[in-house]
Design an enzyme around this catalytic site. Sequence first.
Site, PDB file in Angstrom:
ATOM      1  N   LYS A  76     -25.333 -28.258 -61.309  1.00 49.82           N
ATOM      2  CA  LYS A  76     -26.219 -27.636 -60.655  1.00 49.82           C
ATOM      3  C   LYS A  76     -26.736 -26.154 -60.208  1.00 49.82           C
ATOM      4  O   LYS A  76     -27.574 -25.419 -60.466  1.00 49.82           O
ATOM      5  CB  LYS A  76     -26.593 -28.415 -58.882  1.00 49.82           C
ATOM      6  CG  LYS A  76     -26.961 -30.328 -59.517  1.00 49.82           C
ATOM      7  CD  LYS A  76     -28.397 -30.238 -58.798  1.00 49.82           C
ATOM      8  CE  LYS A  76     -29.360 -30.933 -59.354  1.00 49.82           C
ATOM      9  NZ  LYS A  76     -30.311 -30.730 -58.850  1.00 49.82           N
ATOM     10  N   ASP A 123     -28.817 -33.127 -51.689  1.00 48.26           N
ATOM     11  CA  ASP A 123     -27.704 -34.509 -51.342  1.00 48.26           C
ATOM     12  C   ASP A 123     -26.024 -33.330 -51.268  1.00 48.26           C
ATOM     13  O   ASP A 123     -25.544 -34.181 -50.931  1.00 48.26           O
ATOM     14  CB  ASP A 123     -27.317 -35.152 -51.844  1.00 48.26           C
ATOM     15  CG  ASP A 123     -27.592 -35.023 -53.532  1.00 48.26           C
ATOM     16  OD1 ASP A 123     -26.027 -35.545 -53.562  1.00 48.26           O
ATOM     17  OD2 ASP A 123     -28.026 -34.212 -54.164  1.00 48.26           O
TER      18      ASP A 123
END
Length: 399
Positions: A76, A123
């Site tokens: 990410k 998350d």
Amino acid sequence: MREEFKVVQYERKSGPKYNLDFLNLESAKKVQSFHASFPVYKETPLVELKHTAKSMGLGNIYIKDESYRFGLNAFKVLGGSYAIGNYLAKRLGKSITEMPYEKLVSGEIKRELGDITFVTATDGNHGRGVAWTAKQLQQKSVVYMPKGSAEERLMNIRAEGADASITDLNYDEAVRLANSQAEQKGWVMVQDTAWEGYEDIPGWIMQGYGTMGYEAYMQLPEKPTHIFLQAGVGSMAGAVAGFFASVYGGERPIITIVEPNKADCIYKTAEAADGKLHFVTGDMDTIMAGLACGEPCSIGWNVLRDYADNFISCPDYAAAQGMRVLGNPEAGDTKVVSGESGASAFGCIAEIMRDKTLVELKNKLKLDENSKVLFFSTEGDTDKENYKSIVWDGAYQRN
């Protein structure tokens, strides 16, 4: 009742397709050059699982292992860092090609920019990447996490200097909270969910993921026949699908998108095929925490609508099985430590190839002993307690 595998083979209308220039080879090279300017940059491995492939009835399997990315155990950071870099470059009136890491961290640039706070909802993996980048560039970050987020992931984000907290909201509600705080306090929202009026940063995040696709393309010893990509909001899936569709043109591999049964907003959008985005609401209590997103990224969907061939809604037990197989492949293959979201697409196909009741689905996907299949393990064991529960103790078995 047994959880289901559901598939939509997407029949797209003819006509002009979404412009892939922002995801093409030239763009990906520029993105990779920016990432390579970071001292910690190192190409992540592409693992070949030829013995495991043979045992499953496939020609070969390739896994891009993102657990090695920037020491953060997930891919990410590629999107968050490139988006933040682009934002800062634009604020300075520069191109990102003029603003490598060493320039961005200079005292001169810091004085010119002043203090900036970047905010996001996550998350875990995206928020950690945003927090890490903000810390590297001597800026601040605020991170909101949905209910049920792992304490370990929260601690990892805080360790990067972020003001991070777990809310009592689901993922999409946490995104709206982050956006409202950005608007009220003058913070900069860094999110891969796009909507009308908020498309530049999500587009840059998608471009950032191009480094992963570009590296894999350069590492592959042969052209894959199939690419399977897991999706949350669809930005990573759209970015990688768009890159390979651009590179290979009409000869592109068969591209299939995989989502959890409990958060399959892209599957539902493809199934409806009515030109509208379709949402999933509620708690979305899947083990695939990184994919528990109910609202598709509009840009990601535009790419997938035109270049993805199949959309699968997949049960949790398949992701768990994928984690176990990758961690314990056939003798002679390299093991891959992959988390619940990272192993989801691989686990889905492992189940389809090995479960005789799913042979019709296998045939629909055109998988056989000649198939050369590419997967992206987008995270390692970012929640070590849950990883052990699944891989050591056998949690989330098939019903």
